[in-house]
Design an enzyme around this catalytic site. Structure first.
Site, PDB file in Angstrom:
ATOM      1  N   THR A  36      23.977   7.793 -56.466  1.00 57.58           N
ATOM      2  CA  THR A  36      22.794   7.970 -57.333  1.00 57.58           C
ATOM      3  C   THR A  36      22.804   6.960 -58.473  1.00 57.58           C
ATOM      4  O   THR A  36      21.882   6.953 -59.289  1.00 57.58           O
ATOM      5  CB  THR A  36      22.740   9.400 -57.919  1.00 57.58           C
ATOM      6  OG1 THR A  36      24.005   9.695 -58.502  1.00 57.58           O
ATOM      7  CG2 THR A  36      22.413  10.415 -56.861  1.00 57.58           C
ATOM      8  N   LYS A 104      48.267  11.740 -63.694  1.00 63.19           N
ATOM      9  CA  LYS A 104      49.663  12.197 -63.709  1.00 63.19           C
ATOM     10  C   LYS A 104      50.608  11.000 -63.527  1.00 63.19           C
ATOM     11  O   LYS A 104      51.574  10.827 -64.256  1.00 63.19           O
ATOM     12  CB  LYS A 104      49.858  13.212 -62.576  1.00 63.19           C
ATOM     13  CG  LYS A 104      51.253  13.749 -62.442  1.00 63.19           C
ATOM     14  CD  LYS A 104      51.328  14.713 -61.268  1.00 63.19           C
ATOM     15  CE  LYS A 104      52.777  14.966 -60.915  1.00 63.19           C
ATOM     16  NZ  LYS A 104      52.902  15.667 -59.640  1.00 63.19           N
ATOM     17  N   TYR A 144      27.512  22.496 -55.795  1.00 69.20           N
ATOM     18  CA  TYR A 144      27.711  21.876 -57.109  1.00 69.20           C
ATOM     19  C   TYR A 144      28.463  22.833 -58.028  1.00 69.20           C
ATOM     20  O   TYR A 144      29.498  22.473 -58.613  1.00 69.20           O
ATOM     21  CB  TYR A 144      26.343  21.529 -57.688  1.00 69.20           C
ATOM     22  CG  TYR A 144      26.351  20.791 -59.010  1.00 69.20           C
ATOM     23  CD1 TYR A 144      26.747  19.459 -59.089  1.00 69.20           C
ATOM     24  CD2 TYR A 144      25.929  21.423 -60.184  1.00 69.20           C
ATOM     25  CE1 TYR A 144      26.723  18.778 -60.300  1.00 69.20           C
ATOM     26  CE2 TYR A 144      25.901  20.744 -61.390  1.00 69.20           C
ATOM     27  CZ  TYR A 144      26.303  19.423 -61.449  1.00 69.20           C
ATOM     28  OH  TYR A 144      26.275  18.746 -62.653  1.00 69.20           O
TER      29      TYR A 144
END
Ligand code: NAD
Ligand code: UDP
Length: 317
Positions: A36, A104, A144
């Site tokens: 998008t 991490k 979502y």
């Protein structure tokens, strides 16, 4: 100067964030798969030697030495995230795992762009962070909502189990220049319809509410949250608490554009939240008194100007 990775950096919010971080003197790596997003949103940054653009899908691991990661990669408009729901879940969940793994490994601080959608169709109003939400786990918005909820869980658990320095913000409806004109979200839809003199499409009776935040207020809140030092990980709501019905929004847009458009009503999509308003007292307390500065009317004027220029081909998306 920090080296900062922004996933979803070629999107609406990400492009504003990349620009702000560069202006603050940082080195920015923008990662995007252009689902998008668009290169044109960040084209003006390409000449900056401290800006790098990487075409990459966040669902695949990625290795880079950075100090901070802003994880924004995920379509945000219901039309776009429902287009390929399985991909939306993968982007939220695998994207979070990949970026948390990276954080991490290199000891980076990482901020997750979560959402007010974790509250679903809320029964508590306004929504404070301690509210667990009211989400349909199998509805059309679940890819979502549940993807973002799972990502929050991953962030908290990487923090607890692996000591990763995480930050979670829950973003409420945000608008502004650089939204896609056909993005499908309500602010861009109403403005484009008004500027073209087309019918303004209100879904349902228009009495549902949203609280609209201008994009610069969000970017400021994101940066303030990333910079918190006292071990605060959130989640924290970042939104503008002034609430409007969709009818009020349509009337505002018609007035500001001086449009002759008429309001029409279309069916309300399933599970469309009836009300949404952030309780921002935690953000105010933890983020140096952060609160939104831009009123809807002023933000709409800027956004209308942007879409007007797009229509007249004076600028590119
Ligand atoms: P957007 O759709 O304009 O931007 C999302 C960006 O992520 C796009 O550039 C897109 O190409 C990219 N992307 C999507 N899937 C990807 C993938 N698999 N790999 C790499 N890049 C990928 O949306 P936005 O409004 O800029 O939203 C940015 C973030 O903020 C999203 O995570 C969204 O969930 C969150 N958020 C936004 C709002 C809002 O109102 N704008 C509200 C709540 C949460
Ligand atoms: N909406 C509308 N007309 C449109 C697009 C959206 O009335 O053309 C409504 C939609 O039903 C919802 C609200 O506006 O109640 C906000 O929709 P958006 O897609 O912008 O965001 P979200 O529902 O995710 O908050």
């Amino acid at each position: 100067m920090k080296r900062i990775l922004v996933t979803g950096g070629a999107g609406f919010v990400g492009s504003h964030l990349c620009e702000r971080l560069l202006n603050d003197g940082h080195e920015v790596i923008c990662m995007d798969n252009y689902f998008t997003g668009r290169k044109s949103k960040i084209l003006h940054l390409m000449d900056n030697p401290y800006f790098e653009l990487i075409r990459h899908d966040v669902t695949m691991p990625y290795f880079i030495e950075v100090d901070e990661i802003y994880n924004l990669a995920c379509p945000a408009s219901p039309v776009h995230y429902q287009h390929n729901p399985i991909k939306t879940i993968k982007t939220s969940v695998l994207g979070a795992i990949n970026m948390l793994g990276l954080a991490k490994r290199v000891g980076a601080k990482i901020l997750q762009a979560s959402t007010s959608e974790v509250y679903g169709d809320p029964e508590l109003h306004p929504q404070p962070e301690h509210y667990w939400g009211h989400v349909n786990p199998i509805g059309i918005r679940s890819c979502y909502d549940e993807g973002k909820r799972c990502a929050e869980s991953l962030f908290v658990n990487y923090h607890e189990s692996n000591g990763v320095d995480v930050k979670i913000i829950r973003i409420f409806n945000t608008y502004g220049p650089k939204m896609e004109p056909d993005d499908g979200r309500v602010v861009s839809n109403f403005i484009m319809q008004a500027l073209h003199g087309e019918d303004i499409t209100i879904f349902g009776d228009g009495k549902q509410t949203r609280s609209f935040q201008y994009v610069s207020d969000l970017v400021e809140g994101m940066i303030q949250m990333m910079n918190t030092e006292d071990g605060f990980i959130g989640p924290v709501n970042i939104g503008n608490p002034v609430e409007f019905t969709m009818l009020e929004l349509a009337e505002n847009v018609i007035k500001l554009t001086k449009s002759k458009s008429k309001i029409i009503h279309l069916p309300l999509p399933a599970d469309d939240p009836t009300q949404r308003q952030p309780d921002i007292s935690l953000a105010f307390e933890k983020l140096n008194g952060w609160s939104p500065k831009i009123e809807l009317k002023n933000g709409l004027v800027d956004t209308i100007t942007y879409f007007d220029q797009l229509i007249k081909n004076e600028i590119q998306v």
